[in-house]
Motif scaffolding. Structure first.
Motif, PDB file in Angstrom:
ATOM      1  N   THR A   1       0.834  -1.207   0.000  1.00  0.00           N
ATOM      2  CA  THR A   1       0.000   0.000   0.000  1.00  0.00           C
ATOM      3  C   THR A   1       0.865   1.253   0.000  1.00  0.00           C
ATOM      4  O   THR A   1       0.611   2.199  -0.763  1.00  0.00           O
ATOM      5  N   THR A   2       1.879   1.272   0.836  1.00  0.00           N
ATOM      6  CA  THR A   2       2.752   2.443   0.913  1.00  0.00           C
ATOM      7  C   THR A   2       3.480   2.665  -0.405  1.00  0.00           C
ATOM      8  O   THR A   2       3.547   3.791  -0.907  1.00  0.00           O
TER       9      THR A   2
ATOM     10  N   CYS B   1       1.158   4.116  -3.030  1.00  0.00           N
ATOM     11  CA  CYS B   1       0.923   5.550  -2.818  1.00  0.00           C
ATOM     12  C   CYS B   1       2.115   6.380  -3.275  1.00  0.00           C
ATOM     13  O   CYS B   1       1.945   7.408  -3.948  1.00  0.00           O
TER      14      CYS B   1
ATOM     15  N   VAL C   1       0.386   8.506  -6.221  1.00  0.00           N
ATOM     16  CA  VAL C   1      -0.324   9.628  -5.610  1.00  0.00           C
ATOM     17  C   VAL C   1       0.562  10.871  -5.599  1.00  0.00           C
ATOM     18  O   VAL C   1       1.750  10.785  -5.300  1.00  0.00           O
TER      19      VAL C   1
ATOM     20  N   THR D   1      -3.916  14.535  -6.487  1.00  0.00           N
ATOM     21  CA  THR D   1      -4.687  13.325  -6.264  1.00  0.00           C
ATOM     22  C   THR D   1      -5.384  13.368  -4.906  1.00  0.00           C
ATOM     23  O   THR D   1      -4.780  13.039  -3.888  1.00  0.00           O
TER      24      THR D   1
ATOM     25  N   VAL E   1      -7.166  12.106  -1.800  1.00  0.00           N
ATOM     26  CA  VAL E   1      -7.157  10.768  -1.199  1.00  0.00           C
ATOM     27  C   VAL E   1      -8.112  10.737  -0.009  1.00  0.00           C
ATOM     28  O   VAL E   1      -8.141  11.667   0.804  1.00  0.00           O
TER      29      VAL E   1
ATOM     30  N   LEU F   1      -9.050   8.373   3.318  1.00  0.00           N
ATOM     31  CA  LEU F   1      -8.530   7.302   4.165  1.00  0.00           C
ATOM     32  C   LEU F   1      -9.593   6.891   5.166  1.00  0.00           C
ATOM     33  O   LEU F   1     -10.292   7.745   5.736  1.00  0.00           O
TER      34      LEU F   1
ATOM     35  N   LEU G   1       2.365  10.251   4.236  1.00  0.00           N
ATOM     36  CA  LEU G   1       1.918  10.365   2.848  1.00  0.00           C
ATOM     37  C   LEU G   1       1.826  11.812   2.384  1.00  0.00           C
ATOM     38  O   LEU G   1       2.142  12.113   1.230  1.00  0.00           O
TER      39      LEU G   1
ATOM     40  N   CYS H   1       4.094  12.466  -0.685  1.00  0.00           N
ATOM     41  CA  CYS H   1       3.276  12.545  -1.899  1.00  0.00           C
ATOM     42  C   CYS H   1       2.703  13.936  -2.141  1.00  0.00           C
ATOM     43  O   CYS H   1       2.294  14.236  -3.263  1.00  0.00           O
TER      44      CYS H   1
ATOM     45  N   MET I   1      -0.122  14.929  -1.160  1.00  0.00           N
ATOM     46  CA  MET I   1      -1.514  14.704  -1.539  1.00  0.00           C
ATOM     47  C   MET I   1      -2.487  15.523  -0.696  1.00  0.00           C
ATOM     48  O   MET I   1      -2.278  15.721   0.490  1.00  0.00           O
TER      49      MET I   1
ATOM     50  N   PHE J   1      -8.191   8.436  -5.080  1.00  0.00           N
ATOM     51  CA  PHE J   1      -7.676   7.221  -4.444  1.00  0.00           C
ATOM     52  C   PHE J   1      -8.326   7.095  -3.077  1.00  0.00           C
ATOM     53  O   PHE J   1      -8.548   8.094  -2.389  1.00  0.00           O
TER      54      PHE J   1
ATOM     55  N   LEU K   1      -7.818   4.726   0.498  1.00  0.00           N
ATOM     56  CA  LEU K   1      -6.994   3.754   1.209  1.00  0.00           C
ATOM     57  C   LEU K   1      -7.819   3.150   2.331  1.00  0.00           C
ATOM     58  O   LEU K   1      -8.294   3.870   3.220  1.00  0.00           O
TER      59      LEU K   1
END
Length: 196
Positions: A50-51, A54, A58, A62, A64, A66, A79, A83, A85, A96, A98
């Motif tokens: 998963t990490t 991203c 991402v 993007t 996101v 969670l 993140l 990223c 994000m 996205f 998560l």
């Protein structure tokens, strides 16, 4: 005392390219377990796959979403730093999502399925699961699958595969899914029919 921010990829360019190739293989060959062979610090409760996903896909453009389990301060700090994000509280506004606690995940219809003119603008959902091989046995068929593929994704809510049928019926709209477990990932694009 604040926890130290974990490092990202050791070699950002090379590692991003390697992970991206793995992700494209997972989505091109649905049901195939693909290993992400990177050594990568991860903020709990996120796993390596998963990490890595991203860090590869991402960015600051993007949005996101969670879930409660995945939205810890360590995850957000990690993140957002690596990223850049934006985080949205609305699953319908996310590109996205998560999900660290699959059993408590929202319905697939809560996420953006795209628009008729722009079906590619739909959400991609990353679902962490306890196993990619010890769950309910299912048969997958569709593009990228020469013969029906058996998959057994563990830890999903009871309504997941019913939701998937509804998602697939909206093609070319619909969400795409990556399942992750440890360093492994399985892709499930919206084109795939799953029989339980």
């Amino acid at each position: 005392m604040a926890s130290a921010l974990a490092a990202g990829f050791g070699d950002p360019v090379f590692d991003t390219q390697a992970v991206f190739r793995g992700l494209m293989s997972a989505i091109a060959y649905p049901g195939r377990v693909v290993l992400i062979d990177r050594i990568l610090p991860t903020p709990a409760p996120l796993n390596v796959a998963t990490t890595a996903l991203c860090l590869s896909l991402v960015d600051f453009e993007t949005p996101v979403w969670l879930d409660h389990s995945g939205g810890s301060q360590d995850v957000l700090s990690h993140l957002c730093f690596h990223c850049g994000m934006p985080v949205t509280p609305d699953p319908g506004a996310a590109r996205f999502a998560l999900i660290a606690d699959a059993v408590a995940m929202p319905r697939l219809s809560d996420f953006d399925a795209g628009e008729v003119e722009y079906p590619d603008r739909s959400a991609t959902i990353v679902i962490q699961v306890p196993s990619l091989t010890d769950g309910q046995r299912t048969s997958w068929r569709g593009p990228g699958i020469e013969r029906p593929t058996l998959a057994a994704i563990g830890g999903l809510p009871e309504n997941f595969w019913q939701d998937w049928d509804l998602n697939r019926e909206t093609y070319p709209l619909g969400v795409d899914v990556f399942f992750t477990c440890g360093k492994a990932i399985v892709g499930l694009p919206r084109t795939i029919t799953v029989e339980v």
